[in-house]
Design an enzyme around this catalytic site. Structure first.
Site, mmCIF file in Angstrom:
data_model
loop_
_atom_site.group_PDB
_atom_site.id
_atom_site.type_symbol
_atom_site.label_atom_id
_atom_site.label_comp_id
_atom_site.label_asym_id
_atom_site.label_seq_id
_atom_site.Cartn_x
_atom_site.Cartn_y
_atom_site.Cartn_z
ATOM 1 N N ASP A 16 9.589 -25.155 31.769
ATOM 2 C CA ASP A 16 9.976 -24.155 30.782
ATOM 3 C C ASP A 16 11.095 -24.651 29.874
ATOM 4 O O ASP A 16 11.680 -25.702 30.096
ATOM 5 C CB ASP A 16 10.390 -22.846 31.458
ATOM 6 C CG ASP A 16 11.222 -23.078 32.736
ATOM 7 O OD1 ASP A 16 11.909 -24.109 32.819
ATOM 8 O OD2 ASP A 16 11.172 -22.227 33.642
ATOM 9 N N ASN A 27 13.655 -12.020 41.858
ATOM 10 C CA ASN A 27 12.577 -11.026 41.742
ATOM 11 C C ASN A 27 11.201 -11.630 42.003
ATOM 12 O O ASN A 27 10.183 -11.007 41.747
ATOM 13 C CB ASN A 27 12.620 -10.344 40.370
ATOM 14 C CG ASN A 27 12.408 -11.319 39.215
ATOM 15 O OD1 ASN A 27 12.163 -12.511 39.429
ATOM 16 N ND2 ASN A 27 12.499 -10.817 37.988
ATOM 17 N N HIS A 50 10.044 -14.474 40.601
ATOM 18 C CA HIS A 50 9.456 -15.247 39.497
ATOM 19 C C HIS A 50 9.496 -16.745 39.813
ATOM 20 O O HIS A 50 10.368 -17.233 40.511
ATOM 21 C CB HIS A 50 10.124 -14.931 38.163
ATOM 22 C CG HIS A 50 11.487 -15.509 37.939
ATOM 23 N ND1 HIS A 50 12.630 -14.762 37.961
ATOM 24 C CD2 HIS A 50 11.882 -16.781 37.663
ATOM 25 C CE1 HIS A 50 13.667 -15.540 37.710
ATOM 26 N NE2 HIS A 50 13.238 -16.775 37.530
ATOM 27 N N GLU A 68 7.438 -13.679 35.111
ATOM 28 C CA GLU A 68 8.121 -12.513 35.656
ATOM 29 C C GLU A 68 7.121 -11.534 36.293
ATOM 30 O O GLU A 68 5.939 -11.509 35.935
ATOM 31 C CB GLU A 68 8.865 -11.789 34.530
ATOM 32 C CG GLU A 68 9.888 -12.632 33.786
ATOM 33 C CD GLU A 68 11.244 -12.642 34.447
ATOM 34 O OE1 GLU A 68 11.347 -12.231 35.616
ATOM 35 O OE2 GLU A 68 12.211 -13.078 33.795
#
Length: 241
Positions: free
Chosen positions: A67, A135, A137, A142
């Site tokens: 990313d 969370n 991810h 996400e």
């Protein structure tokens, strides 16, 4: 899924670096999928150490990063291009032309996604390094009702912005969007190496590795991959049986 728990970060980093060293020595033109953030820093340091001790050469290796932030130049000290140069690329013999990240300054984001995904498809990773978000991810995929298979631009969730704010002067400076490989892109790797540290990740580790497979915990989709190695420190693995 091969899950290994280590007493110290040093032992974990050493083990992970050995995985990369053995792969590269067996296949000098190996394709590495790389990650950023605090999790891989020690691993990259060990890889540099191995290079300095002439245990490995990166001259034939190709890398693809997961990313990059939208809107950051490669020389911005918070860009992932800068991070990779600081922690790995500038310390080993890998030619810059063989290192790849999405272009944070691309004029056409959609075109950049298509370009990057085409490169990944043409050159699947032999091993993909991953961290794990609080969370669930992985990369910047996400939790959501639906997940994108290929490289795409994502609007970062508030909890991710807050988690990344420590790297910036304030949360207002954290980019709101990022390019990310999709779950499908990640799962194309021959082997996946998931590394997680810290007691604050213990709950999501258990959910991701032993809970139901759901897009609400993107890392749970790793359960569908045939070759996943998970490296945990004692605190991150404390909720596993």
């Amino acid at each position: 899924m091969d899950i290994r728990i280590f007493e110290t970060s040093e032992e974990l980093d050493q083990y992970a670096a050995e995985i990369f060293r053995k792969l590269i020595n067996e296949k000098p033109n190996a394709v590495l999928g790389l990650a950023t953030g605090s999790t891989p820093v020690g691993i990259y340091a060990k890889m540099v150490e191995d290079y300095n001790h002439k245990k490995v050469s990166f001259s034939g290796v190709t890398t693809y990063n997961l990313d990059e932030y939208v809107g950051l130049t490669p020389d911005n000290d918070q860009s992932y291009a800068y991070y990779m140069n600081k922690n790995l690329f500038s310390h080993v013999d890998i030619p810059a032309i063989q290192t790849h990240l999405p272009d944070g300054m691309a004029e056409d984001p959609q075109e950049e996604c298509v370009r990057y995904e085409a490169m990944i498809n043409a050159c699947p990773a032999d091993i993909q390094l991953l961290g794990l978000g609080h969370n669930g991810h992985i990369a910047f995929n996400e939790p959501d009702e639906h997940l994108s298979a290929g490289t795409h631009v994502v609007q970062l969730k508030e909890e991710t912005l807050e988690a990344n704010a420590r790297f910036f002067a304030s949360i207002d400076e954290v980019p709101k969007q990022a390019y990310t490989m999709g779950i499908g892109s990640i799962l194309k790797a021959n082997t996946i190496l998931l590394v997680v540290r810290g007691s604050d990740k213990a709950h999501i580790v258990k959910e991701a590795l032993t809970g139901p497979i759901t897009t609400q915990v993107p890392a749970s989709l790793l359960q569908t991959h045939p070759r996943v190695t998970v490296l945990l420190d004692r605190e991150a693995g404390r909720m596993l049986g």
